[in-house]
Design an enzyme around this catalytic site. Structure first.
Site, PDB file in Angstrom:
ATOM      1  N   HIS A  63     -16.374   1.258  27.063  1.00  7.78           N
ATOM      2  CA  HIS A  63     -14.982   1.216  27.505  1.00  7.78           C
ATOM      3  C   HIS A  63     -14.108   1.947  26.494  1.00  7.78           C
ATOM      4  O   HIS A  63     -14.549   2.273  25.390  1.00  7.78           O
ATOM      5  CB  HIS A  63     -14.510  -0.227  27.696  1.00  7.78           C
ATOM      6  CG  HIS A  63     -14.430  -1.045  26.447  1.00  7.78           C
ATOM      7  ND1 HIS A  63     -15.529  -1.337  25.663  1.00  7.78           N
ATOM      8  CD2 HIS A  63     -13.369  -1.635  25.826  1.00  7.78           C
ATOM      9  CE1 HIS A  63     -15.153  -2.084  24.636  1.00  7.78           C
ATOM     10  NE2 HIS A  63     -13.842  -2.271  24.704  1.00  7.78           N
ATOM     11  N   HIS A  65     -11.490   1.243  24.494  1.00  8.31           N
ATOM     12  CA  HIS A  65     -10.728   0.712  23.365  1.00  8.31           C
ATOM     13  C   HIS A  65     -11.191   1.493  22.133  1.00  8.31           C
ATOM     14  O   HIS A  65     -12.359   1.886  22.045  1.00  8.31           O
ATOM     15  CB  HIS A  65     -10.969  -0.792  23.187  1.00  8.31           C
ATOM     16  CG  HIS A  65     -10.156  -1.649  24.135  1.00  8.31           C
ATOM     17  ND1 HIS A  65     -10.582  -2.869  24.591  1.00  8.31           N
ATOM     18  CD2 HIS A  65      -8.939  -1.419  24.693  1.00  8.31           C
ATOM     19  CE1 HIS A  65      -9.644  -3.377  25.397  1.00  8.31           C
ATOM     20  NE2 HIS A  65      -8.653  -2.523  25.484  1.00  8.31           N
ATOM     21  N   ASP A  67     -12.093   1.070  19.085  1.00 13.02           N
ATOM     22  CA  ASP A  67     -13.263   0.778  18.241  1.00 13.02           C
ATOM     23  C   ASP A  67     -14.572   1.192  18.922  1.00 13.02           C
ATOM     24  O   ASP A  67     -15.637   1.114  18.310  1.00 13.02           O
ATOM     25  CB  ASP A  67     -13.299  -0.704  17.822  1.00 13.02           C
ATOM     26  CG  ASP A  67     -13.170  -1.677  18.974  1.00 13.02           C
ATOM     27  OD1 ASP A  67     -12.563  -1.325  20.001  1.00 13.02           O
ATOM     28  OD2 ASP A  67     -13.683  -2.808  18.861  1.00 13.02           O
ATOM     29  N   HIS A  68     -14.503   1.672  20.176  1.00 12.53           N
ATOM     30  CA  HIS A  68     -15.704   2.082  20.904  1.00 12.53           C
ATOM     31  C   HIS A  68     -15.721   3.574  21.235  1.00 12.53           C
ATOM     32  O   HIS A  68     -16.694   4.054  21.817  1.00 12.53           O
ATOM     33  CB  HIS A  68     -15.840   1.266  22.199  1.00 12.53           C
ATOM     34  CG  HIS A  68     -15.953  -0.199  21.918  1.00 12.53           C
ATOM     35  ND1 HIS A  68     -17.153  -0.868  21.923  1.00 12.53           N
ATOM     36  CD2 HIS A  68     -15.019  -1.107  21.544  1.00 12.53           C
ATOM     37  CE1 HIS A  68     -16.941  -2.132  21.592  1.00 12.53           C
ATOM     38  NE2 HIS A  68     -15.659  -2.306  21.351  1.00 12.53           N
ATOM     39  N   HIS A 141     -13.758  -7.690  30.886  1.00 12.34           N
ATOM     40  CA  HIS A 141     -12.897  -7.325  29.759  1.00 12.34           C
ATOM     41  C   HIS A 141     -11.581  -6.842  30.371  1.00 12.34           C
ATOM     42  O   HIS A 141     -11.568  -6.477  31.546  1.00 12.34           O
ATOM     43  CB  HIS A 141     -13.600  -6.214  28.951  1.00 12.34           C
ATOM     44  CG  HIS A 141     -13.136  -6.106  27.534  1.00 12.34           C
ATOM     45  ND1 HIS A 141     -13.078  -7.178  26.681  1.00 12.34           N
ATOM     46  CD2 HIS A 141     -12.722  -5.030  26.806  1.00 12.34           C
ATOM     47  CE1 HIS A 141     -12.641  -6.759  25.498  1.00 12.34           C
ATOM     48  NE2 HIS A 141     -12.418  -5.470  25.555  1.00 12.34           N
ATOM     49  N   ASP A 208     -17.705  -4.849  25.450  1.00 11.01           N
ATOM     50  CA  ASP A 208     -17.131  -6.125  25.054  1.00 11.01           C
ATOM     51  C   ASP A 208     -16.953  -6.920  26.335  1.00 11.01           C
ATOM     52  O   ASP A 208     -16.521  -6.357  27.342  1.00 11.01           O
ATOM     53  CB  ASP A 208     -15.753  -5.935  24.437  1.00 11.01           C
ATOM     54  CG  ASP A 208     -15.754  -5.132  23.141  1.00 11.01           C
ATOM     55  OD1 ASP A 208     -16.804  -4.736  22.661  1.00 11.01           O
ATOM     56  OD2 ASP A 208     -14.660  -4.878  22.625  1.00 11.01           O
ATOM     57  N   HIS A 266     -20.227  -6.433  16.211  1.00 14.61           N
ATOM     58  CA  HIS A 266     -18.834  -6.372  16.683  1.00 14.61           C
ATOM     59  C   HIS A 266     -18.073  -7.609  16.199  1.00 14.61           C
ATOM     60  O   HIS A 266     -17.517  -8.371  16.978  1.00 14.61           O
ATOM     61  CB  HIS A 266     -18.819  -6.268  18.222  1.00 14.61           C
ATOM     62  CG  HIS A 266     -17.484  -5.933  18.812  1.00 14.61           C
ATOM     63  ND1 HIS A 266     -16.563  -6.887  19.155  1.00 14.61           N
ATOM     64  CD2 HIS A 266     -16.920  -4.744  19.117  1.00 14.61           C
ATOM     65  CE1 HIS A 266     -15.491  -6.293  19.664  1.00 14.61           C
ATOM     66  NE2 HIS A 266     -15.679  -5.002  19.653  1.00 14.61           N
TER      67      HIS A 266
END
Ligand SMILES: [Zn+2]
EC number: 3.1.26.11
Length: 309
Positions: A63, A65, A67-68, A141, A208, A266
Site C-alpha cells: 500500500h 503509506h 513507510d512502504h 487498512h 499493514d 513493522h
C-alpha cells in the site's frame, strides 16, 4: 538446492529509529529476487547486504503509506543507473496508481530500465511465475492494501535408486514425470513407484492490516510468514482502530494457520525493547519465532516432509 531466503532491510513502522530503518524486505526464491515494500532508505540498506539492485526481478508494494513505498524513487532510478538489462515487474494496489506514477517520476533521471507495471486490480489476483504462483489478497487498512503470498505447487522427488532399478534414464525420466507412467517392455511403471511426494513451499507477506479473512488466506500453511506486529496487546484497542495487528494476534494467526517459521516486524517506535514482542508472541506460538532486525537473513525452513499416503 536453490536459494530461498528473506533479507531484511528495515523493520520500523511509520518513522525510522536509530536502530531500525523504514520497512524493506527482499525474498530470494530460485530465479526470483522480489523487493517488498521499500521504505525510505531501502537503496542504501541494500548496499549492506549481498543483494544488488541489479538482482531484483520484481517489486511488490502492499500500500501507499510512506513507510512502504518512499524507497521506490531511489530504487527505480538505481535500476536505470545500473543499466539493469532484464524487465522488472512491479505490483501495487491499482487504486494507488497515481502515487506510483509520482514516485516513479519523482525527479528527473535518464530512464533505461524496463518496468513491467502490473497493478493488483482485485482480491485473489494471481500472477504465474516460473517458480510458483504469486497471489494478492485484500487486507483491512484505511487505504487499499494487499498482502502477497508465493505458493510453489506440490511436486515429486524422483528416487534415483528406484529409477536405476527399472533402467529408466535420460528423457524417459521427464516423460514419466509429465505423463505419470511409462511402459517398459510390456510393464507399466507409475510415477508413484519411483518417487515420493515433494510438498511445495509457501511464503507469505502480511502488512499493514487489522485481522480479516485475507490475513488467514495468506498465512495458511506458510513455511515462512512475515507479518506486521506494530503493537502489543496493551494497545489492542488502538491497533484495531487504526488497522494494525498486535504481536499476540499475529502469533495466534500463525498457530491457527499452521505456520512453521514466523517473522514479526513493522514495530512501532513506542517500544524500545524488542523482547516484549518476543515474549508476547511466544505465549501464542511455539514454532520458530524471529523478531526481525535490520540487515539480517532468515532462511526458509527445510521442505516439509510429505505426509504418508
Ligand atoms: Zn506501515
Amino acid at each position: 538446492m536453490s536459494m530461498r531466503e528473506l533479507v531484511v532491510l528495515g523493520t520500523a513502522s511509520q518513522a525510522p529509529t536509530r536502530q531500525r530503518n523504514h520497512n524493506g524486505y527482499v525474498l530470494r526464491w530460485d530465479d526470483e529476487v522480489i523487493l517488498f515494500d521499500p521504505g525510505e532508505g531501502s537503496q542504501r540498506q541494500l548496499l549492506h547486504t549481498t543483494v544488488t539492485a541489479t538482482d531484483l526481478t520484481r517489486i511488490c508494494v502492499t500500500h501507499f503509506h510512506g513507510d512502504h513505498c518512499l524507497g521506490l524513487p531511489g530504487t527505480i532510478q538505481r535500476l536505470s543507473l545500473d543499466r539493469v538489462a532484464h524487465p522488472v515487474a512491479v505490483h501495487f494496489p491499482s487504486g494507488g496508481a497515481e502515487y506510483f506514477a509520482r514516485l516513479r517520476y519523482a525527479t528527473s533521471f535518464y530512464e533505461t530500465a524496463e518496468l513491467r507495471v502490473e497493478p493488483i486490480e482485485a482480491d485473489g489476483q494471481r500472477i504465474a511465475l516460473r517458480c510458483g504462483t504469486l497471489e494478492a489478497r485484500r487486507l483491512r487498512h484505511p487505504i487499499e492494501t494487499y498482502g502477497y503470498r508465493l505458493v510453489e505447487p506440490d511436486g515429486h522427488r524422483m528416487l534415483p535408486e528406484k529409477l536405476a532399478a527399472y533402467g529408466i534414464a535420460g528423457p524417459a525420466v521427464g516423460e514419466l514425470i509429465r505423463v505419470g507412467h511409462l511402459d517398459l517392455d510390456g510393464r507399466r511403471v507409475t510415477r508413484a513407484e519411483v518417487s515420493v511426494p515433494r510438498p511445495g513451499q509457501r511464503f507469505a507477506f502480511v502488512m499493514d492490516t487489522g485481522l480479516c479473512d485475507g490475513v488467514y488466506a495468506l498465512a495458511e500453511h506458510a513455511d515462512l510468514l512475515v507479518i506486521e506486529s506494530t503493537f502489543l496487546e496493551s494497545e489492542a484497542a488502538l491497533a484495531a482502530e487504526v488497522g494494525h495487528l498486535t504481536a499476540a494476534q499475529a502469533a495466534r494467526v500463525a498457530t491457527e494457520s499452521g505456520v512453521r517459521r514466523l517473522v514479526l516486524t513493522h514495530f512501532s517506535q513506542r517500544y524500545p525493547d524488542p523482547r516484549r514482542f518476543h515474549d508476547e508472541a511466544r505465549a501464542h506460538f511455539d514454532g520458530d519465532l524471529i523478531i526481525a532486525e535490520d540487515l539480517t537473513t532468515v532462511q526458509l525452513p527445510p521442505r516439509r516432509v510429505a505426509s504418508a499416503g
